[in-house]
Design a protein around this motif. Structure first.
Motif, PDB file in Angstrom:
ATOM      1  N   THR A 198     -24.941  21.130  -1.039  1.00  0.00           N
ATOM      2  CA  THR A 198     -24.958  19.986  -0.067  1.00  0.00           C
ATOM      3  C   THR A 198     -25.170  20.218   1.500  1.00  0.00           C
ATOM      4  O   THR A 198     -24.940  21.659   1.485  1.00  0.00           O
ATOM      5  CB  THR A 198     -23.508  19.163  -0.041  1.00  0.00           C
ATOM      6  OG1 THR A 198     -22.486  19.880   0.300  1.00  0.00           O
ATOM      7  CG2 THR A 198     -23.538  18.587  -1.474  1.00  0.00           C
ATOM      8  N   TYR A 199     -25.971  19.448   2.101  1.00  0.00           N
ATOM      9  CA  TYR A 199     -26.750  20.010   3.299  1.00  0.00           C
ATOM     10  C   TYR A 199     -26.037  19.075   4.360  1.00  0.00           C
ATOM     11  O   TYR A 199     -25.729  17.710   4.196  1.00  0.00           O
ATOM     12  CB  TYR A 199     -28.087  19.920   3.168  1.00  0.00           C
ATOM     13  CG  TYR A 199     -28.681  20.903   2.025  1.00  0.00           C
ATOM     14  CD1 TYR A 199     -28.728  22.325   2.256  1.00  0.00           C
ATOM     15  CD2 TYR A 199     -28.886  20.433   0.780  1.00  0.00           C
ATOM     16  CE1 TYR A 199     -29.343  23.119   1.397  1.00  0.00           C
ATOM     17  CE2 TYR A 199     -29.281  21.208  -0.226  1.00  0.00           C
ATOM     18  CZ  TYR A 199     -29.413  22.421   0.019  1.00  0.00           C
ATOM     19  OH  TYR A 199     -29.998  23.321  -1.022  1.00  0.00           O
ATOM     20  N   TYR A 200     -25.707  19.545   5.497  1.00  0.00           N
ATOM     21  CA  TYR A 200     -25.268  18.837   6.628  1.00  0.00           C
ATOM     22  C   TYR A 200     -25.974  19.278   7.919  1.00  0.00           C
ATOM     23  O   TYR A 200     -26.237  20.538   8.142  1.00  0.00           O
ATOM     24  CB  TYR A 200     -23.932  19.145   7.165  1.00  0.00           C
ATOM     25  CG  TYR A 200     -22.855  18.735   5.972  1.00  0.00           C
ATOM     26  CD1 TYR A 200     -22.121  17.608   5.911  1.00  0.00           C
ATOM     27  CD2 TYR A 200     -22.864  19.671   4.826  1.00  0.00           C
ATOM     28  CE1 TYR A 200     -21.276  17.337   4.933  1.00  0.00           C
ATOM     29  CE2 TYR A 200     -21.943  19.274   3.836  1.00  0.00           C
ATOM     30  CZ  TYR A 200     -21.175  17.987   3.968  1.00  0.00           C
ATOM     31  OH  TYR A 200     -20.165  17.735   2.782  1.00  0.00           O
ATOM     32  N   LYS A 219     -23.130  14.276   4.316  1.00  0.00           N
ATOM     33  CA  LYS A 219     -23.786  15.212   3.317  1.00  0.00           C
ATOM     34  C   LYS A 219     -24.856  14.599   2.669  1.00  0.00           C
ATOM     35  O   LYS A 219     -25.125  13.293   2.614  1.00  0.00           O
ATOM     36  CB  LYS A 219     -22.886  15.569   2.180  1.00  0.00           C
ATOM     37  CG  LYS A 219     -22.560  14.632   1.272  1.00  0.00           C
ATOM     38  CD  LYS A 219     -21.196  15.414   0.128  1.00  0.00           C
ATOM     39  CE  LYS A 219     -20.934  13.996  -0.674  1.00  0.00           C
ATOM     40  NZ  LYS A 219     -20.218  14.872  -1.738  1.00  0.00           N
ATOM     41  N   ARG A 220     -25.889  15.618   2.551  1.00  0.00           N
ATOM     42  CA  ARG A 220     -27.348  15.221   1.993  1.00  0.00           C
ATOM     43  C   ARG A 220     -27.454  16.175   0.579  1.00  0.00           C
ATOM     44  O   ARG A 220     -27.118  17.215   0.640  1.00  0.00           O
ATOM     45  CB  ARG A 220     -28.346  15.325   2.867  1.00  0.00           C
ATOM     46  CG  ARG A 220     -28.256  14.696   4.211  1.00  0.00           C
ATOM     47  CD  ARG A 220     -29.463  14.715   4.948  1.00  0.00           C
ATOM     48  NE  ARG A 220     -29.317  13.800   6.285  1.00  0.00           N
ATOM     49  CZ  ARG A 220     -30.398  13.638   7.185  1.00  0.00           C
ATOM     50  NH1 ARG A 220     -31.449  14.166   6.640  1.00  0.00           N
ATOM     51  NH2 ARG A 220     -30.026  12.943   8.308  1.00  0.00           N
ATOM     52  N   LYS A 221     -28.209  15.556  -0.447  1.00  0.00           N
ATOM     53  CA  LYS A 221     -28.379  16.407  -1.648  1.00  0.00           C
ATOM     54  C   LYS A 221     -29.729  17.583  -1.304  1.00  0.00           C
ATOM     55  O   LYS A 221     -29.728  18.190  -1.942  1.00  0.00           O
ATOM     56  CB  LYS A 221     -28.545  15.463  -2.725  1.00  0.00           C
ATOM     57  CG  LYS A 221     -27.537  14.594  -3.209  1.00  0.00           C
ATOM     58  CD  LYS A 221     -27.567  13.865  -4.530  1.00  0.00           C
ATOM     59  CE  LYS A 221     -26.224  13.095  -4.922  1.00  0.00           C
ATOM     60  NZ  LYS A 221     -26.793  12.293  -5.861  1.00  0.00           N
ATOM     61  N   GLU A 222     -30.436  16.854  -0.564  1.00  0.00           N
ATOM     62  CA  GLU A 222     -31.741  17.570  -0.213  1.00  0.00           C
ATOM     63  C   GLU A 222     -31.605  17.973   1.219  1.00  0.00           C
ATOM     64  O   GLU A 222     -31.233  17.381   2.106  1.00  0.00           O
ATOM     65  CB  GLU A 222     -33.034  16.770  -0.334  1.00  0.00           C
ATOM     66  CG  GLU A 222     -33.142  16.330  -1.833  1.00  0.00           C
ATOM     67  CD  GLU A 222     -33.325  17.605  -2.728  1.00  0.00           C
ATOM     68  OE1 GLU A 222     -34.001  18.586  -2.367  1.00  0.00           O
ATOM     69  OE2 GLU A 222     -33.010  17.414  -4.032  1.00  0.00           O
ATOM     70  N   PRO A 224     -32.452  18.698   5.004  1.00  0.00           N
ATOM     71  CA  PRO A 224     -33.529  17.988   6.067  1.00  0.00           C
ATOM     72  C   PRO A 224     -34.320  19.223   6.635  1.00  0.00           C
ATOM     73  O   PRO A 224     -33.941  20.352   6.600  1.00  0.00           O
ATOM     74  CB  PRO A 224     -32.409  17.198   7.054  1.00  0.00           C
ATOM     75  CG  PRO A 224     -31.361  18.041   7.110  1.00  0.00           C
ATOM     76  CD  PRO A 224     -31.173  18.599   5.408  1.00  0.00           C
ATOM     77  N   ASN A 245     -19.309   7.425   5.936  1.00  0.00           N
ATOM     78  CA  ASN A 245     -19.602   7.505   4.633  1.00  0.00           C
ATOM     79  C   ASN A 245     -19.880   6.293   3.663  1.00  0.00           C
ATOM     80  O   ASN A 245     -18.591   5.859   3.683  1.00  0.00           O
ATOM     81  CB  ASN A 245     -19.151   8.794   3.803  1.00  0.00           C
ATOM     82  CG  ASN A 245     -19.735  10.118   4.073  1.00  0.00           C
ATOM     83  OD1 ASN A 245     -20.711  10.219   4.167  1.00  0.00           O
ATOM     84  ND2 ASN A 245     -18.744  10.956   4.466  1.00  0.00           N
TER      85      ASN A 245
END
Length: 272
Positions: A198-200, A219-222, A224, A245
């Motif tokens: 996961t990406y922040y 959080k993002r799955k891909e 940025p 969220n």
């Protein structure tokens, strides 16, 4: 049944011994007032993404007329000259903060305690075969009440979280600001044999002429793209980002949990 009881007892004894060990360590430690002399940021990256960030904070304190110098691993930047309440363990010549010991106790004892409770429940289920129907009915009613209370608390929390988010993201409390993504934090979790990342994003923006840099809570799955821009909500008074969220999903879940709580009470009453 005997095996599950023994395993549960071993788990709880292990937690007791860990607590005693922590108590014995604190008893031998001396409380000292550490003074920060420097704090240097350290970063660990994988494939260009930030996976760990901490500060090596050098502190000094006096013990028995001797000046001692140590390096602490802190989660935030410490200002030069800042005072930190620490504990010094003379036997091993180490210094630590109270929160570090608490984290260690919580992370290990929670797992062991959970295993112990699980085997106690298994032991309880094994014994239910020889219990009268009246006792089983009373146990079912108690379990229904507990489950209902848990779902009610969960539902209330989710609904309260959603309403608070809606209130704090109202137009009167926030402004929309353009922020630049200057870094990306990657966190990995293992599910069975698969690793999910996961990406922040880390935002950099200006508010009232002052520069701000902060990590997003969402959080993002891909990942940025670094250098791209994003529109974020900023609190009009404090200048910090306002992020929540899945407010809509949280509200729906809260309502469902409250309905399940009511249905559980109704089912328990209907079985009487």
């Amino acid at each position: 049944m005997i095996i599950s009881t023994i395993i549960a007892l071993i788990c709880f004894v292990a937690v007791v011994f860990e607590c005693l060990f922590m108590y014995n360590t604190f008893r031998k430690c001396k409380k000292v007032n550490c003074k920060v002399i420097s704090s240097e940021k350290k970063q660990k990256r994988e494939n260009g993404y930030l996976v760990e960030e901490y500060w090596n904070t050098d502190v000094t304190f006096r013990y028995k007329s001797e000046e001692k110098l140590f390096t602490l691993k802190t989660s935030t930047y410490c200002v030069k000259g800042q005072s930190l309440n620490c504990y010094y363990f003379p036997e091993k010549d180490i210094v630590f903060r109270k929160r570090d010991m608490k984290k260690k106790l919580t992370s290990s004892s929670l797992v062991v305690t959970s295993v112990g409770i699980l085997f106690l429940l298994l032991n309880f289920l094994f014994q239910m075969t020889g219990v009268s129907r009246l006792i089983i009915k009373n146990i079912v009613e108690i379990l229904a009440a507990v489950i209902s209370a848990v779902y009610l608390l969960m539902g209330t929390w989710h609904v309260g979280y959603s309403l608070n988010a809606i209130r704090k993201t109202s137009k009167s409390r926030i402004i929309i600001t353009e922020a630049k993504i200057v870094d990306v934090i990657m966190k990995s979790r293992r599910y069975n044999e698969n690793i999910r990342n996961t990406y922040y994003p880390v935002y950099h923006y200006y508010f009232n002429g002052e520069s701000h840099e902060t990590q997003s809570k969402l959080k993002r799955k891909e990942p940025p793209k670094i250098g791209s821009t994003a529109s974020i909500f900023v609190d009009r008074k404090k200048g910090g980002p306002v992020e929540y969220n899945d407010v809509a999903n949280s509200l729906i879940m809260g309502i469902l949990f409250i309905l399940i709580s009511g249905l559980t009470v109704y089912a328990a009453w209907f079985m009487k």
